[in-house]
Scaffold this motif. Structure first.
Motif, PDB file in Angstrom:
ATOM      1  N   GLU A   1       0.810  -1.227   0.000  1.00  9.86           N
ATOM      2  CA  GLU A   1       0.000   0.000   0.000  1.00  9.86           C
ATOM      3  C   GLU A   1       0.839   1.271   0.000  1.00  9.86           C
ATOM      4  OE1 GLU A   1      -3.096  -0.247   3.094  1.00  9.86           O
ATOM      5  OE2 GLU A   1      -2.736  -2.410   3.081  1.00  9.86           O
ATOM      6  N   GLY A   2       2.165   1.096   0.096  1.00  9.43           N
ATOM      7  CA  GLY A   2       3.051   2.261   0.061  1.00  9.43           C
ATOM      8  C   GLY A   2       2.904   3.191   1.257  1.00  9.43           C
ATOM      9  N   VAL A   3       2.489   2.669   2.419  1.00  8.84           N
ATOM     10  CA  VAL A   3       2.317   3.543   3.597  1.00  8.84           C
ATOM     11  C   VAL A   3       3.684   3.855   4.218  1.00  8.84           C
ATOM     12  CG1 VAL A   3       0.028   2.559   4.070  1.00  8.84           C
ATOM     13  CG2 VAL A   3       2.007   1.686   5.303  1.00  8.84           C
ATOM     14  N   SER A   4       3.707   4.875   5.080  1.00  4.33           N
ATOM     15  CA  SER A   4       4.978   5.276   5.704  1.00  4.33           C
ATOM     16  C   SER A   4       5.373   4.269   6.780  1.00  4.33           C
ATOM     17  CB  SER A   4       4.823   6.652   6.348  1.00  4.33           C
ATOM     18  OG  SER A   4       3.964   6.531   7.483  1.00  4.33           O
ATOM     19  N   GLU A   5       6.633   4.334   7.173  1.00  4.73           N
ATOM     20  CA  GLU A   5       7.155   3.417   8.194  1.00  4.73           C
ATOM     21  C   GLU A   5       6.415   3.607   9.520  1.00  4.73           C
ATOM     22  OE1 GLU A   5      11.540   2.315   9.938  1.00  4.73           O
ATOM     23  OE2 GLU A   5      11.421   3.151   7.917  1.00  4.73           O
ATOM     24  N   LYS A   6       6.120   4.883   9.842  1.00  2.53           N
ATOM     25  CA  LYS A   6       5.455   5.193  11.110  1.00  2.53           C
ATOM     26  C   LYS A   6       4.054   4.571  11.146  1.00  2.53           C
ATOM     27  CE  LYS A   6       4.351   9.062  14.137  1.00  2.53           C
ATOM     28  NZ  LYS A   6       4.086  10.487  14.219  1.00  2.53           N
ATOM     29  N   GLU A   7       3.307   4.749  10.033  1.00  3.40           N
ATOM     30  CA  GLU A   7       1.945   4.205   9.969  1.00  3.40           C
ATOM     31  C   GLU A   7       1.989   2.672  10.002  1.00  3.40           C
ATOM     32  OE1 GLU A   7      -1.939   4.092   7.082  1.00  3.40           O
ATOM     33  OE2 GLU A   7      -0.512   5.727   6.745  1.00  3.40           O
ATOM     34  N   ALA A   8       2.970   2.091   9.286  1.00  2.32           N
ATOM     35  CA  ALA A   8       3.105   0.625   9.252  1.00  2.32           C
ATOM     36  C   ALA A   8       3.370   0.086  10.657  1.00  2.32           C
ATOM     37  CB  ALA A   8       4.236   0.218   8.308  1.00  2.32           C
ATOM     38  N   TYR A   9       4.176   0.834  11.438  1.00  2.00           N
ATOM     39  CA  TYR A   9       4.481   0.402  12.812  1.00  2.00           C
ATOM     40  C   TYR A   9       3.211   0.414  13.665  1.00  2.00           C
ATOM     41  CZ  TYR A   9       6.653   0.056  17.408  1.00  2.00           C
ATOM     42  OH  TYR A   9       6.987  -0.358  18.674  1.00  2.00           O
ATOM     43  N   GLN A  10       2.416   1.474  13.515  1.00  2.00           N
ATOM     44  CA  GLN A  10       1.159   1.572  14.284  1.00  2.00           C
ATOM     45  C   GLN A  10       0.216   0.429  13.913  1.00  2.00           C
ATOM     46  OE1 GLN A  10       0.474   3.351  16.935  1.00  2.00           O
ATOM     47  NE2 GLN A  10       2.526   4.220  16.695  1.00  2.00           N
ATOM     48  N   ARG A  11       0.148   0.139  12.607  1.00  2.00           N
ATOM     49  CA  ARG A  11      -0.712  -0.968  12.140  1.00  2.00           C
ATOM     50  C   ARG A  11      -0.227  -2.299  12.732  1.00  2.00           C
ATOM     51  NH1 ARG A  11      -2.758   0.154   6.726  1.00  2.00           N
ATOM     52  NH2 ARG A  11      -2.639  -2.011   6.082  1.00  2.00           N
ATOM     53  N   ALA A  12       1.104  -2.484  12.735  1.00  2.00           N
ATOM     54  CA  ALA A  12       1.674  -3.732  13.271  1.00  2.00           C
ATOM     55  C   ALA A  12       1.323  -3.874  14.756  1.00  2.00           C
ATOM     56  CB  ALA A  12       3.184  -3.753  13.076  1.00  2.00           C
ATOM     57  N   LEU A  13       1.441  -2.769  15.503  1.00  2.00           N
ATOM     58  CA  LEU A  13       1.099  -2.797  16.938  1.00  2.00           C
ATOM     59  C   LEU A  13      -0.360  -3.198  17.143  1.00  2.00           C
ATOM     60  CD1 LEU A  13       2.618   0.290  18.822  1.00  2.00           C
ATOM     61  CD2 LEU A  13       2.947  -2.116  19.349  1.00  2.00           C
ATOM     62  N   GLU A  14      -1.231  -2.603  16.317  1.00  2.00           N
ATOM     63  CA  GLU A  14      -2.675  -2.864  16.446  1.00  2.00           C
ATOM     64  C   GLU A  14      -2.990  -4.337  16.156  1.00  2.00           C
ATOM     65  OE1 GLU A  14      -6.822  -1.763  14.209  1.00  2.00           O
ATOM     66  OE2 GLU A  14      -5.129  -0.407  13.888  1.00  2.00           O
ATOM     67  N   VAL A  15      -2.388  -4.859  15.084  1.00  2.00           N
ATOM     68  CA  VAL A  15      -2.686  -6.243  14.690  1.00  2.00           C
ATOM     69  C   VAL A  15      -2.115  -7.235  15.703  1.00  2.00           C
ATOM     70  CG1 VAL A  15      -2.387  -7.974  12.882  1.00  2.00           C
ATOM     71  CG2 VAL A  15      -2.902  -5.668  12.253  1.00  2.00           C
ATOM     72  N   VAL A  16      -0.940  -6.941  16.253  1.00  2.00           N
ATOM     73  CA  VAL A  16      -0.353  -7.835  17.268  1.00  2.00           C
ATOM     74  C   VAL A  16      -1.240  -7.843  18.520  1.00  2.00           C
ATOM     75  CG1 VAL A  16       1.628  -8.173  18.810  1.00  2.00           C
ATOM     76  CG2 VAL A  16       2.004  -7.731  16.404  1.00  2.00           C
ATOM     77  N   SER A  17      -1.856  -6.698  18.842  1.00  2.00           N
ATOM     78  CA  SER A  17      -2.818  -6.660  19.964  1.00  2.00           C
ATOM     79  C   SER A  17      -4.061  -7.461  19.602  1.00  2.00           C
ATOM     80  CB  SER A  17      -3.236  -5.221  20.285  1.00  2.00           C
ATOM     81  OG  SER A  17      -2.092  -4.442  20.508  1.00  2.00           O
ATOM     82  N   ASP A  18      -4.496  -7.350  18.329  1.00  2.00           N
ATOM     83  CA  ASP A  18      -5.683  -8.088  17.861  1.00  2.00           C
ATOM     84  C   ASP A  18      -5.514  -9.593  18.000  1.00  2.00           C
ATOM     85  OD1 ASP A  18      -7.335  -6.048  17.246  1.00  2.00           O
ATOM     86  OD2 ASP A  18      -6.970  -6.054  15.086  1.00  2.00           O
ATOM     87  N   VAL A  19      -4.291 -10.086  17.752  1.00  2.00           N
ATOM     88  CA  VAL A  19      -4.076 -11.539  17.851  1.00  2.00           C
ATOM     89  C   VAL A  19      -3.699 -11.937  19.284  1.00  2.00           C
ATOM     90  CG1 VAL A  19      -3.511 -11.871  15.409  1.00  2.00           C
ATOM     91  CG2 VAL A  19      -1.671 -11.447  17.008  1.00  2.00           C
ATOM     92  N   LYS A  20      -4.014 -11.011  20.227  1.00  2.00           N
ATOM     93  CA  LYS A  20      -3.916 -11.293  21.672  1.00  2.00           C
ATOM     94  C   LYS A  20      -2.532 -11.755  22.125  1.00  2.00           C
ATOM     95  CE  LYS A  20      -8.824 -12.288  22.451  1.00  2.00           C
ATOM     96  NZ  LYS A  20      -9.403 -12.075  21.135  1.00  2.00           N
ATOM     97  N   LEU A  21      -1.503 -11.041  21.631  1.00  2.00           N
ATOM     98  CA  LEU A  21      -0.155 -11.330  22.122  1.00  2.00           C
ATOM     99  C   LEU A  21       0.193 -10.332  23.214  1.00  2.00           C
ATOM    100  CD1 LEU A  21       1.712 -12.212  18.834  1.00  2.00           C
ATOM    101  CD2 LEU A  21       1.505 -13.689  20.802  1.00  2.00           C
ATOM    102  N   PRO A  22       0.803 -10.794  24.304  1.00  2.00           N
ATOM    103  CA  PRO A  22       1.127  -9.874  25.403  1.00  2.00           C
ATOM    104  C   PRO A  22       2.292  -8.961  25.027  1.00  2.00           C
ATOM    105  CG  PRO A  22       2.037 -12.057  25.833  1.00  2.00           C
ATOM    106  CD  PRO A  22       1.246 -12.167  24.564  1.00  2.00           C
ATOM    107  N   ASP A  23       2.295  -7.750  25.560  1.00  2.00           N
ATOM    108  CA  ASP A  23       3.414  -6.821  25.380  1.00  2.00           C
ATOM    109  C   ASP A  23       3.815  -6.683  23.903  1.00  2.00           C
ATOM    110  OD1 ASP A  23       5.515  -5.161  25.745  1.00  2.00           O
ATOM    111  OD2 ASP A  23       6.668  -6.465  27.074  1.00  2.00           O
ATOM    112  N   PRO A  24       2.910  -6.105  23.063  1.00  2.00           N
ATOM    113  CA  PRO A  24       3.166  -6.030  21.618  1.00  2.00           C
ATOM    114  C   PRO A  24       4.502  -5.390  21.248  1.00  2.00           C
ATOM    115  CG  PRO A  24       0.928  -5.345  22.096  1.00  2.00           C
ATOM    116  CD  PRO A  24       1.604  -5.536  23.415  1.00  2.00           C
ATOM    117  N   GLU A  25       4.921  -4.366  22.019  1.00  2.00           N
ATOM    118  CA  GLU A  25       6.168  -3.676  21.654  1.00  2.00           C
ATOM    119  C   GLU A  25       7.368  -4.615  21.784  1.00  2.00           C
ATOM    120  OE1 GLU A  25       6.243  -0.049  23.871  1.00  2.00           O
ATOM    121  OE2 GLU A  25       4.819   0.920  22.509  1.00  2.00           O
ATOM    122  N   ARG A  26       7.363  -5.438  22.837  1.00  2.00           N
ATOM    123  CA  ARG A  26       8.467  -6.406  23.013  1.00  2.00           C
ATOM    124  C   ARG A  26       8.433  -7.448  21.888  1.00  2.00           C
ATOM    125  NH1 ARG A  26       8.967 -11.390  24.698  1.00  2.00           N
ATOM    126  NH2 ARG A  26       6.818 -11.563  25.367  1.00  2.00           N
TER     127      ARG A  26
END
Length: 694
Positions: free
Chosen positions: A127-152
């Motif tokens: 989709e050609g999104v920026s790195e910052k937006e991609a990081y936010q999306r990754a954080l959201e999806v990792v929370s969606d799949v119920k993984l603890p401590d998404p940033e780690r």
């Protein structure tokens, strides 16, 4: 959200035929196959290994390799024929519009790249999104799949995650581009039953949240019941029955579907009163399919001159055309007739105690930095005060998640490891400190093992007969080569393999046949105790019933004590006389099968029972999804080993669960649990599994 720019079927496969071309011949893998997936719908594709399920998925992805080719029919995605798309169009669709989740999560992850970077790549490339937006999306999806401590998790490498966490990351990666169609190819086979339950729950929630359509490939009918709206049953390259879940499960109209259900240990099946019924014969090889109906040679209703003539087409069972079958005789068959009872086997009388364990402990000392061997030493308590008895002709099942110490105990029993403390008595002889190289021939012959994976346990360069004769030589059985050869042929008879298999190489055998050779080898020295470590989990459901039946038959004949290590509680309920539940090295519950499968339960047993997918629409099941991962055996929690995941902890007064290891308490004669719960709480427990009235 999923892309909502199209109202028709998301996926439309019509009369698809796929062949693989070798130097010798064309091998048809899929023939005349049709299925449709509507927006937001989950369709289950079920059948035995080799029936063409994964080939269909690869056909949809247009990824059939050099030798594979679509030779007939069409695959349309959102109304567009995928066969007519350019390589560029296909590249845009794969990963962004259609995503696929494979069986083995590590095959989809780059071991040298942090998880976050792998997830961010998807929207950045598609989709050609920026790195910052991609990081936010990754954080959201990792929370969606119920993984603890998404940033780690995003900073971790794949090898630093458990199998269940890796599979969730693969699901997260598939969801990063909000695909319209998600293809799941046996996504939970490599996972344990409680993790599988959590992943299935997750897939259902995400399907609802994102409105994603799903094609769910599985051999597990229970999982398909829990996740899908409609089902398509495949046999030998063809769809043989299609319809919604309730209709196909309760009003099946193809003999193969019926035969498949009769091989599954549903509640009520009983090894003596209501045994499973294996499908006779073998699955046909693609170039050796019979004339007419592919299932004909194995079918109870086969009629010569009818079922073996010409191509058989799908027929509508109902007026609406929502239920179809590929059977010429479906109107003649009495589908409600009770299953013909197998010959009543009876069971061998349970005899005296053969094996006794008293306070067995097995500790390992490992370096804190295992990779470089540096740092302080840590102790891993793999087995903690195991105590139980096993009797002649008895089947004892040991259940629990990976890491609970089941296989460690088996290694100590086999002499591959020695005990740290406690004792193991085999016929009143202590064997816990005798490693296998110091054991006498009789002890080695008396305690044998059938392994989980039949592919890894046979020597690929030795014939089947030679491998069995070699075992007889080691056990010093037979006075001459001729004598041993005769006994080897009788062993093949015992496991119901043709005698000519003696001259075959392992590569010429199917998985089920290899497992039979493994069983023959275990019984070569008239073993007193056979440890079966997940003996059927690598096999197809139709083969599982035959191998299970075989083990029971040999046990009856030889009065063997069978110790079955398993995670499939449906199989345990069918097979076992007594059940021992383990968690993090401890025995948390032990009792006879009826006691363990009915309340009161240990809180962990309750969660295990809730996690088992059951292929029966009349079964109602409490949903108890365990939160969190299994703690490390190197760093177990203080107090009760299960307290970090227990939903009953608040019912225990004070903080006993966090400070004291619970005592073993007696609930009934022979039924013990390791728990701090007060007696009145045990009395209030309700059944996890109930069978609703029809």
């Amino acid at each position: 959200m999923a892309k909502r720019d199209y109202d028709g079927p998301i996926l439309e496969i019509d009369k698809l035929s796929i062949s693989f071309f070798t130097r010798l011949r064309e091998i048809p893998a899929v023939m005349d196959f049709s299925v449709m997936v509507q927006p937001g719908e989950a369709v289950g594709l079920v059948g035995e290994s080799g029936c063409g399920k994964s080939t269909v998925a690869l056909g949809v992805m247009q990824d059939l390799g050099v030798n594979g080719k679509i030779v007939g029919g069409t695959i349309k995605f959102k109304g567009r024929d995928m066969g007519e798309m350019s390589a560029d169009d296909l590249r845009k669709i794969r990963g962004s519009e259609i995503a696929m989740i494979y069986q083995e999560p590590m095959a989809s992850l780059n071991p040298a790249m942090r998880v976050g970077k792998q997830l961010m790549e998807v929207p950045m490339i598609h989709e050609g999104v920026s790195e910052k937006e991609a990081y936010q999306r990754a954080l959201e999806v990792v929370s969606d799949v119920k993984l603890p401590d998404p940033e780690r998790i995003l900073k971790s490498y794949p090898h630093q995650l458990s199998g269940g966490q890796q599979q969730r990351i693969v699901i997260a990666m598939a969801l990063m581009a909000n695909p319209s169609l998600l293809i799941l190819d046996e996504p939970t086979t490599a996972l344990d039953v409680t993790v599988e339950a959590a992943v299935v729950e997750l897939v259902k929630d995400l399907g609802r949240k994102y409105g994603t359509s799903m094609l769910f490939i599985s051999h597990n009918l229970g999982l398909v019941l829990e996740t899908c709206d409609r089902i398509c049953v495949m046999y030998s390259g063809e769809a043989v029955e299609r319809g919604d879940i309730d209709t196909v499960f309760n009003k099946m109209r193809h003999p193969y579907t019926q035969a498949l259900f009769r091989t599954i240990p549903l509640p009520g099946a009983n090894k003596t009163e209501r045994p499973l019924k294996a499908i006779p014969g073998n699955f046909p090889l693609p170039h050796e399919r019979p004339r007419g109906c592919n299932f004909g040679p194995r079918c109870d209703y086969f009629e010569e001159g009818v079922c073996d003539q010409g191509h058989i087409y799908m027929e509508d069972v109902d007026k609406e055309g929502t239920h179809e079958t590929r059977c010429l005789r479906w109107k003649d068959i009495d589908w409600d007739a009770p299953m013909q009872a197998e010959a009543h086997k009876g069971r061998a009388e349970i005899g005296p105690v053969v094996l006794k364990m008293e306070n067995l402990k097995k500790y390992y000392e490992v370096a804190a930095s295992a990779l470089f061997g540096g740092g302080e030493k840590r102790v891993v308590k793999a087995n903690e005060t195991l105590s139980f008895e096993a009797r002649e002709s008895e089947t004892l099942a040991i259940v629990g998640e990976p890491g609970c110490g089941k296989s460690t105990f088996a290694k100590v029993l086999m002499g591959l490891e020695t005990a740290t403390d406690g004792q193991i008595l085999l016929d009143n002889r202590n064997i816990e400190q005798t490693p296998i190289e110091q054991r006498d021939t009789k002890t080695i012959a008396d305690v044998q093992m059938v392994f989980q994976n039949p592919f890894d346990t046979l020597n690929p360069s030795m014939t089947v007969g030679r491998q069995l004769i070699r075992a007889l030589e080691i056990f010093k059985i037979g006075n001459s080569e001729q004598d041993r050869r005769e006994r080897m042929l009788r062993l093949l008879d015992l496991v119901k393999l043709p005698r000519e298999f003696a001259d075959r190489m392992p590569r010429q055998l199917s998985g089920g046949q290899k497992q039979r050779v493994g069983i023959a080898r275990a019984f070569a020295g008239d073993a007193r105790i056979v440890v079966a470590d997940e003996p059927v989990s690598a096999l197809d459901v139709s083969v599982q019933a035959a191998v299970t039946d075989l083990l029971m038959e040999i046990q009856n004949e030889h009065k063997t004590t069978l110790i079955v290590i398993a995670h499939d509680l449906s199989l345990v309920r069918y097979l076992a006389d007594r059940v021992m539940v383990m968690y993090l090295g401890h025995v948390v519950e032990i009792g006879d099968t009826e006691q363990v499968f009915a309340p009161p339960y240990h809180p962990y047993t309750e969660a295990l029972l809730s996690a088992v997918p059951i292929a029966d629409t009349h079964v109602e099941k409490k949903s108890i999804v365990l939160e969190g991962e299994i703690p490390s055996a190197m760093n177990p929690p203080p107090g009760c080993p299960f307290q970090t995941r227990c939903r009953w902890k608040s019912k225990v007064p004070g903080n006993k669960c966090e400070t004291e290891v619970p005592p073993m308490i007696q609930l009934a004669s022979g039924h013990q649990v390791k728990c701090h719960l007060p007696e009145e709480e045990f009395r209030q427990m309700e059944p996890v599994i109930t069978i609703a009235a029809e």
